[in-house]
Design a protein around this motif. Structure first.
Motif, PDB file in Angstrom:
ATOM      1  N   ALA A  23       6.091  -2.282  -1.245  1.00  0.00           N
ATOM      2  CA  ALA A  23       4.975  -3.011  -0.635  1.00  0.00           C
ATOM      3  C   ALA A  23       4.955  -4.468  -1.106  1.00  0.00           C
ATOM      4  CB  ALA A  23       3.655  -2.335  -0.978  1.00  0.00           C
ATOM      5  N   HIS A  67      -6.028  -1.062   1.008  1.00  0.00           N
ATOM      6  CA  HIS A  67      -6.345   0.343   1.312  1.00  0.00           C
ATOM      7  C   HIS A  67      -5.999   1.183   0.097  1.00  0.00           C
ATOM      8  CE1 HIS A  67      -2.145  -0.150   2.513  1.00  0.00           C
ATOM      9  NE2 HIS A  67      -1.971   1.153   2.368  1.00  0.00           N
ATOM     10  N   ASP A  71       1.089   2.717  -3.225  1.00  0.00           N
ATOM     11  CA  ASP A  71       1.949   1.531  -3.332  1.00  0.00           C
ATOM     12  C   ASP A  71       1.161   0.217  -3.272  1.00  0.00           C
ATOM     13  OD1 ASP A  71       1.548   2.468  -0.678  1.00  0.00           O
ATOM     14  OD2 ASP A  71       3.186   1.260   0.093  1.00  0.00           O
ATOM     15  N   HIS A  72      -0.155   0.315  -3.099  1.00  0.00           N
ATOM     16  CA  HIS A  72      -0.991  -0.893  -3.053  1.00  0.00           C
ATOM     17  C   HIS A  72      -1.997  -0.965  -4.204  1.00  0.00           C
ATOM     18  CE1 HIS A  72       0.527  -1.909   1.028  1.00  0.00           C
ATOM     19  NE2 HIS A  72       0.831  -0.616   0.959  1.00  0.00           N
ATOM     20  N   ASP A 192      -1.158  -2.609   5.493  1.00  0.00           N
ATOM     21  CA  ASP A 192      -0.238  -1.764   6.258  1.00  0.00           C
ATOM     22  C   ASP A 192      -0.618  -1.617   7.729  1.00  0.00           C
ATOM     23  OD1 ASP A 192       1.249  -1.587   4.030  1.00  0.00           O
ATOM     24  OD2 ASP A 192       1.033   0.572   3.729  1.00  0.00           O
ATOM     25  N   HIS A 229       4.379  -4.408   4.438  1.00  0.00           N
ATOM     26  CA  HIS A 229       5.782  -4.139   4.133  1.00  0.00           C
ATOM     27  C   HIS A 229       6.648  -5.036   5.007  1.00  0.00           C
ATOM     28  CE1 HIS A 229       5.052  -0.333   1.846  1.00  0.00           C
ATOM     29  NE2 HIS A 229       3.933  -0.368   2.546  1.00  0.00           N
TER      30      HIS A 229
END
Ligand SMILES: [Zn+2]
Length: 325
Positions: A23, A67, A71-72, A192, A229
């Motif tokens: 990310a 969110h 991965d964030h 995303d 991404h």
């Protein structure tokens, strides 16, 4: 990972491999600094801090999570004392979808022979994604650090006279989806809602809401979009995402009407112009989401992630392409 300046005060750190978990993070270098999304593990988060450190005067005062996906949010803990801002749903959702212990267990299991053989027999896709993640990621030491400020529809920051609008747009790709807009600098950090040059994977939300959000981004008329991404783009990035989602939904409908399952359909749908995007077999997740809508299932129906990764694996095998997530 590389650092890129995208406007006068905005920067991005991009994970150039652009596979699952790769990310992006953003930085608004005003008002004490705002970091947007914090990477998938502590080594990547530290590298991001080091890269942004080339331009900021000190650790930033604020973090925004676009969110709840791991991965964030998995680098949040490194921003000690910072205000962490996200949509109201995010803290609770993080407990459900971003539990670090699950991923730690998965990678440990894939390292040892017996669990690995078992995994290969029962869940070949899960083993394949674990092996891929092992190449780049180390999930040890991650503890969830939750948002300290939550908002409902919109949250506005005034940073040294520059307005930053956090706009809630979920559920489209995930429940807590938020975009970050700087009208003055014409920048949108899209989270995303936009994947660039890689196949999107949506979890909770609807096609309708996702397409509406992409229209909103186009209407905001940014000069630069930092996607969740993939490389930085302009509004063509939003337009391409729209075209992809519309294409997949239409193709899914054709096969749904013929009585095929979502997996059978995913093996037959031509990747078309999207074959060159990273992880094209992730198409399965988007077909499955379309099927859920055709069956009038609720947007928040639970996902069996093991089954999903196995399906992506078998789509890649059926298409004769490398298994990649
Ligand atoms: Zn993501």
């Amino acid at each position: 990972m590389k650092l890129q300046q995208v406007s006068e005060s905005c920067f991005a750190v991009l994970n150039e491999k652009n596979r699952v978990c790769d990310a992006n993070s953003g930085l608004i270098n005003l008002g004490g600094g705002v970091v947007i999304d914090t990477q998938s593990d502590l080594p990547h988060a530290r590298r991001m801090i080091e890269l942004f450190g080339k331009v900021w005067p000190g650790m930033p005062r604020r973090v925004v999570n676009t969110h709840e996906d791991s991965d964030h949010v998995w680098g949040n803990q490194l921003f000690e004392g910072a205000e962490i801002i996200a949509h109201r749903t995010v803290p609770d959702r993080m407990r459900h979808v971003a539990d670090p212990h699950e991923s730690q267990k998965l990678l440990r299991g894939a390292e040892r022979l017996l669990p690995r053989l078992l995994l290969k027999a029962i869940h070949p896709g899960v083993l394949a994604i674990a092996k891929q993640l092992q190449q780049d990621y180390d999930f040890s030491g991650i503890e969830l650090a939750f948002p300290t400020t939550v908002f409902d529809e919109r949250h506005v920051l005034n940073l040294d006279g520059t307005e930053v609008h956090l706009i809630y747009v979920g559920p489209c790709h995930q429940v807590g989806d938020t975009i970050v807009h700087l009208p003055k600098e014409r920048v949108v950090f899209a989270g995303d809602v936009i994947f660039r040059q890689c196949t999107p994977m949506g979890w909770t939300g609807t096609y309708e809401k996702w397409l509406q959000t992409l229209d909103l981004i186009i209407w905001l008329d940014p000069e630069v979009i930092v996607p969740g991404h993939g490389p930085v783009c302009g509004i063509e990035g939003a337009m391409e995402m729209k075209a992809y989602l519309e294409y997949v939904r239409e193709e899914s409908r054709r096969f749904f009407d013929r009585g095929l399952t979502s997996l059978q359909a995913s093996k037959r749908i031509d990747f078309g112009p999207y074959a060159s995007w990273r992880g094209p077999a992730r198409l399965y997740a988007n077909v499955e989401r379309a099927y859920r809508e055709f069956r009038n299932e609720p947007a928040d129906a639970a996902w069996d992630t093991a089954k999903t990764f196995d399906a992506v694996y078998s789509v890649a095998r059926a298409k004769g392409i490398a298994v990649e997530f």
